[in-house]
Design a protein around this motif. Structure first.
Motif, short mmCIF file in Angstrom:
data_model
loop_
_atom_site.label_atom_id
_atom_site.label_comp_id
_atom_site.label_asym_id
_atom_site.label_seq_id
_atom_site.Cartn_x
_atom_site.Cartn_y
_atom_site.Cartn_z
N VAL A 5 0.84 -1.24 -0.13
CA VAL A 5 0.14 -0.03 -0.09
C VAL A 5 0.96 1.34 -0.05
N PRO A 64 0.90 5.46 -0.40
CA PRO A 64 0.17 6.41 -0.30
C PRO A 64 -0.51 6.68 -1.57
N GLY A 65 -1.95 6.53 -2.09
CA GLY A 65 -2.56 6.98 -3.27
C GLY A 65 -2.82 5.71 -3.97
N SER A 66 -2.40 4.51 -3.39
CA SER A 66 -2.74 3.25 -4.02
C SER A 66 -4.32 3.28 -3.92
N ASN A 67 -5.13 2.75 -4.89
CA ASN A 67 -6.33 2.52 -4.67
C ASN A 67 -6.95 1.21 -5.21
N TRP A 106 2.72 -1.94 4.29
CA TRP A 106 2.71 -0.80 4.21
C TRP A 106 4.05 -0.27 3.48
N GLN A 122 -7.39 -2.48 -2.09
CA GLN A 122 -8.32 -3.46 -1.43
C GLN A 122 -9.12 -4.28 -2.48
#
Lengths: 236, 846
Positions: free
Chosen positions: A7, A9-12, A33, A15
């Motif tokens: 993950v 920052p900005g991964s979408n 992380w 999930q």
């Protein structure tokens, strides 16, 4: 086996990958992380789609400096499986795991739709359950998926069977009209020489159920599981 | 009031409480910039307040406000924030229902999905910003509404947008259209929320004032719903997210004025979006809520820190004291006025739990997002703004948020109504009564007669070959092609393929495939259906009808996916409310919507009013846009529009209407004559309800294979779309309509029996309450039975074929065209080739 999903920052799509692997495949999976530097215990690392660090500057250009990427490099060098999807593919290119670079799509706009892909190489952990030259359907969703490398690199890539998927029509025909983004040779996915790092623009995690329009992505994840259990069987 | 007497104004209330030491700093209150230059424009005038409002403020404070306070009042009391013109009317909306957990008044409405989950939804307009800066205007529109959903503690799961532009062959309109679409894409794609639906209309009325309404939908576990309340005294107040800059100061005031020639100069009023920061804010806030660190949470949208603090405090009956020195600033030298009014994006106000300050800061640090403890909740009901020890502003929170004097509007019936209604669409079109037209076509040898083919048991004959040349096509085929390529009807794949509409793995009916987007809700077996709808032409020609139809059509759309309509949100886009005509339109649109919501059982859960949508005196159509939520109890029963199986029966639920009246305000009339006029289609809400219940029951019984509602372009366009969206091998239809005269069951009311009917109306009229469905021939009796018990007309009108649309009326062919030809017209309008062509060239110049 255990999957790990990085993950940034900005991964979408982290999930969505998690859902596909845990809820559809029923496999063990954890988020990783981007500051983590120890990848022990994982068998396959996924760099998911999204806009890491906003994709400001250039897609994947900042994420490659994330602390986790050094660990991913070591993991891959040790033979671990690494799958980069969409933004993950872009990061793998920026980080030098795979040859080539991404340009903006030829139409200069973001493109989200189902496309047909022809399986060019099924002798690797990621596509071993597909037939060679089988035509499958997966969605793409990107602005920078126009794969580019100079002609010598492409020749070498092609010669070693490094192209795994090509954009095609529903019968497997490869033509400029079936190329959504302008990629050289309609290339949609590329594997490294060792055969353990795959970068692909299409999103397998988005087609793991008939309800959402297809299950070809599920077969890609199942390939990984199947390959892994086979290898373990042989090894032990 | 503009003299700078009394340099030490005391806060009225503070004095009463004896806190005489609290002095609000004088910042030169009353001195307007204009006045310094020797002009006589008072400061309240400059800030868009009226003299009466200014007096009210002085009354509330017991003194004159300083410059910062006046600025705070001016944005909070602007139309955009206060709804001062619309508030009394909005009370007409029904807001109660068994599924409604939270209605209007919070950041978004909340509707119960099942025991565990709730759906959160809201829509908002961003019309003015888009008019001057389409990309950022649209992007920040998305950002703002997403934060409203986030403020309820819900994960945003879908975005929809309803857009209105001038004709795409006008270079300016095309620039705005392309800019808005890229702005929505640029922002929505990055934050990982799928843009799953919406609509785009093109009409001259929106040429200088485009509309951009964005809806966001979220999912939240019912016991985790967050509220925007500063309810516990002493709680820490955090500003989470981006730093504060000078962007967007007075955006709310800007949105509360007409646009003029110099509106381009207002570009600095448009904020700039940072979707990456928004994505971080989403994850941070959801984690804070999930960990239970949050008492209240609110988006900083219009009017920034001022509105978020005033509203959270006012709702809870508390006060908030903040220190501007603690607010992270993007640039130096910002005044209190600028900080309080900044509309910098991607900021959330978080009222934390006392004692959790460190944990909150830690979560923010991990996500790499700014987090500043700027103040505390107090018990004095005041919004107190300090800078260090100096009090820069001190105002009752409730006064800002709730005490705006309501403007009692005068209404006057616009003269255009009678004028438009006096125009008869039939004569404008030169339409001849059906029987004579058919006879004429037959004798001219342009068509052939054959037997009617509507009976299921009828033997389908060989359709004749489609003529090679377009000019030899039956006349109405050409009309159909024209309608299909009209910008409003044409395929919008060029638009929605730029939006990531699949992220989050829930989109079970993709954009374009159905009348509403369908998203499954993981782990429940259920799905939600979402749509945004509103026809401004109808509302212009008949506001009350237009309002009712906007609701009814949105409900019909979700019903056509197999969903039960449960609640709406809305954006009401209108011209200048200071004009009597606008308020006449407004009151009637609201009345029509309220009635439809009442009858269809879909309460209003919130919404937004956007006035002043006129530029240089050119008003937009009054445009109510309805965002509808439907629930599909079993996701497997969802329906799309396209035909799925050759040989299926094509049936019409609802009346077959050939009356000329259904052509008023129609797309067909516009395409053929360039006019938007006449009396628009009327809706009988009782019939509408029966039609919807019939379709829904049939869908829930698993009888239907597809469903598509009849809207712009009428029955012919609906059928054409069903063909083009059909699965391979079932992309055509053979339709046999009976003229109203020869039909055994009268489709129109008895009293209209002798009314003449028109081929144009049957094919392209926009009569309401109609849904085209397909089903297995064996299931037709069951559908008819449902129609009978619900009291809705159901008529078999044809069969699904492999390719091509063939329509005959009483055996006379009126349309025969291949699916490929229809696609060329429909898909070609906005493909890459057409969009890269210079405006004025190619298909736009026809």
């Amino acid at each position: 086996m255990k999957f790990g999903i990085v993950v940034f920052p900005g991964s979408n799509c982290d999930q969505d990958c998690y859902y596909a692997i845990r809820d559809i495949l029923g496999c063990d999976v954890d988020y990783i992380w981007h500051t983590v530097t120890d990848l022990r215990g994982f068998d396959c690392i996924i760099l998911p789609g999204g806009f890491s660090y906003g994709d400001y500057l250039r897609t994947g250009a900042i994420a490659r400096f994330s602390p986790v990427m050094k660990a991913v490099k070591d993991f891959a060098d040790g033979g671990g499986l690494v799958l980069g999807i969409c933004n993950g593919f872009q990061i793998l290119l920026e980080a030098g795991f795979l040859p080539g670079a991404m340009l903006r799509n030829k139409g200069l706009r973001f493109l989200c739709k189902y496309v047909h892909l022809r399986v060019e190489n099924n002798k690797n952990p990621f596509t071993c359950l597909f037939e060679e030259h089988e035509v499958i359907r997966m969605p793409i969703a990107h602005f920078d998926g126009n794969y580019y490398a100079d002609s010598r690199t492409i020749e070498a890539l092609e010669a070693r069977g490094g192209v795994v998927f090509r954009y095609s029509d529903e019968k497997g025909g490869i033509a400029p009209e079936t190329n959504p983004n302008g990629s050289v040779g309609n290339i949609a996915a590329v594997i490294n020489e060792a055969g353990n790092v795959l970068g692909m623009m299409p999103h397998p995690e988005r087609c793991v159920e008939e309800l959402l329009g297809g299950e070809d992505g599920r077969r890609l994840f199942e390939s990984i599981v199947s390959w892994f259990s086979g290898r373990r069987g042989v090894g032990s | 009031m503009n003299t700078s007497r009394d340099r030490d104004v005391r806060n009225g209330r503070a004095q009463k409480r004896g806190q005489v030491q609290d002095r609000v700093r004088d910042q030169g209150q009353g001195r307007g910039r204009g006045q310094e230059q020797g002009q006589s424009r008072p400061s309240w005038w400059e800030l868009g307040l009226t003299e009466a409002e200014y007096r009210e403020i002085v009354e509330i404070l017991g003194r004159e406000p300083n410059w910062t306070e006046l600025g705070m009042f001016s944005v909070m009391w602007s139309e955009h924030c206060s709804y001062k013109h619309s508030r009394p009317y909005l009370k007409l909306f029904p807001t109660q229902g068994s599924r409604i957990l939270i209605g209007p008044g919070e950041n978004a409405g909340v509707i119960r999905l099942d025991e565990r989950w709730a759906v959160v939804m809201k829509c908002e307009s961003h019309n003015h910003p888009v008019a001057v800066e389409p990309y950022q205007g649209a992007a920040t529109g998305v950002g703002g509404i997403v934060r409203d959903i986030l403020a309820m503690g819900a994960r945003p799961v879908a975005i929809l947008d309803s857009l209105r532009f001038g004709p795409p062959d006008d270079p300016r309109s095309r620039f705005l259209f392309q800019g808005v679409v890229s702005g929505i894409a640029g922002y929505g794609n990055c934050i990982g929320v799928p843009t799953v639906g919406g609509e785009v209309y093109f009409d001259e009325a929106y040429a200088s004032n485009p509309l951009c309404n964005v809806m966001c939908v979220g999912l939240v576990e019912i016991d985790r719903i967050a509220r925007a309340r500063a309810s516990e005294v002493g709680s820490p107040v955090f500003l989470v997210g981006a730093s504060t800059g000078r962007d967007g100061i007075h955006g709310a005031t800007f949105a509360s004025q007409e646009l003029g020639e110099d509106s381009e100069a207002s570009r600095p009023n448009v904020q700039v979006g940072d979707p990456f920061m928004e994505k971080l804010a989403i994850e941070t806030c959801l984690e804070l809520v999930e960990r239970g660190y949050v008492i209240g949470i609110q988006d900083m949208g219009a009017a920034g820190i001022t509105s978020s603090c005033a509203e959270t405090a006012a709702r809870a009956g508390t006060g908030i004291e903040i220190d501007l020195d603690k607010v992270p600033l993007r640039e130096s030298g910002m005044t209190p006025y600028e900080i309080m009014l900044s509309e910098s994006q991607e900021r959330m106000l978080v009222i934390g739990k006392s004692g959790r300050e460190n944990e909150i800061a830690e979560v923010c640090r991990r996500w790499g997002i700014g987090c500043a403890l700027i103040g505390r909740v107090t018990d004095d009901g005041m919004l107190t703004v300090k800078r260090g020890e100096i009090i820069e502003a001190r105002v009752p929170a409730k006064a800002l948020a709730e005490q705006v004097p309501v403007v009692l509007s005068r209404e006057s019936r616009p003269s255009y109504i009678d004028e438009e209604w006096s125009r008869d669409p039939v004569s404008l079109l030169g339409a001849k009564p059906g029987p004579s037209l058919l006879a004429e076509l037959a004798s001219a040898g342009k068509t052939r007669s054959g037997k009617a083919r509507c009976e299921p048991e009828g033997e389908p004959g060989e359709p004749e070959k489609e003529p090679e040349e377009e000019k030899d096509l039956p006349r109405f085929s050409r009309d159909l092609l024209k309608c299909l390529s009209s910008p409003t009807i044409a395929d919008k794949a060029w638009v929605y393929s730029q939006y990531d509409h699949m992220v989050q793995n829930n989109t079970a009916v993709l954009p374009g495939a159905g009348d509403a987007a369908v998203l499954r809700v993981k782990g429940t077996g259920k799905a939600i259906a979402l749509t945004m709808d509103g026809n401004g032409r109808y509302a212009y020609l008949d506001p009350e009808m237009g309002g009712a139809i906007a609701v009814a059509e949105a409900a019909r759309n979700v019903v056509s996916t197999g969903a039960e309509p449960v609640a709406i949100t809305n954006c009401l886009n209108f011209p200048n409310p200071e004009k009597g005509e606008t308020m006449w339109q407004f009151s009637r649109v609201v009345r029509g919507m309220a009635l439809a919501c009442e009858i269809l059982g879909t309460p209003v859960t919130g919404g937004n009013v956007s006035f002043y949508n006129e530029t240089l005196g050119k008003p937009v159509y009054p445009t109510p846009v309805v965002g509808m939520l439907g629930i599909i109890h079993d996701v497997k029963q969802r329906l799309s529009s396209g035909f799925v199986r050759e040989g299926d029966i094509v049936a019409l639920i609802g009346p077959l209407d050939g009356r000329g009246a259904s052509l008023g305000g129609s797309e067909y009339l516009k395409v053929k004559t360039g006019l938007v006029t006449g009396k628009p289609p009327q809706i009988d809400l009782d019939v509408e309800k029966r039609v919807q219940r019939t379709c829904l029951r049939a869908a829930q019984s698993g009888l239907l294979h597809s469903a598509h509602d009849c809207s712009e372009g009428g029955l012919a366009v609906t059928l054409a779309e069903c063909c083009m969206l059909g699965r391979p091998g079932s992309r055509g239809a053979e339709i046999s309509l009976r003229s109203p005269k020869s039909a055994p069951e009268r489709p129109v009311k008895e009293e209209d029996a002798d009314e003449p009917w028109f081929v144009e109306s049957l094919l392209f009229g926009e009569a309401q309450s109609r849904i085209v469905v397909t089903l297995h021939p064996d299931d037709m009796p069951a559908l008819s039975e449902i129609g009978r018990t619900e009291g809705a007309p159901v008529t078999a009108i044809g069969r699904v074929t492999a390719d091509g649309l063939w329509v005959n009326i009483d055996g006379f062919t009126v349309i025969m065209v291949s699916t490929a030809k229809m696609e060329e017209a429909w898909r070609g309008r906005f493909d890459d080739k057409a969009m890269s062509r210079k405006p004025g060239q190619g298909p736009y110049s026809d």
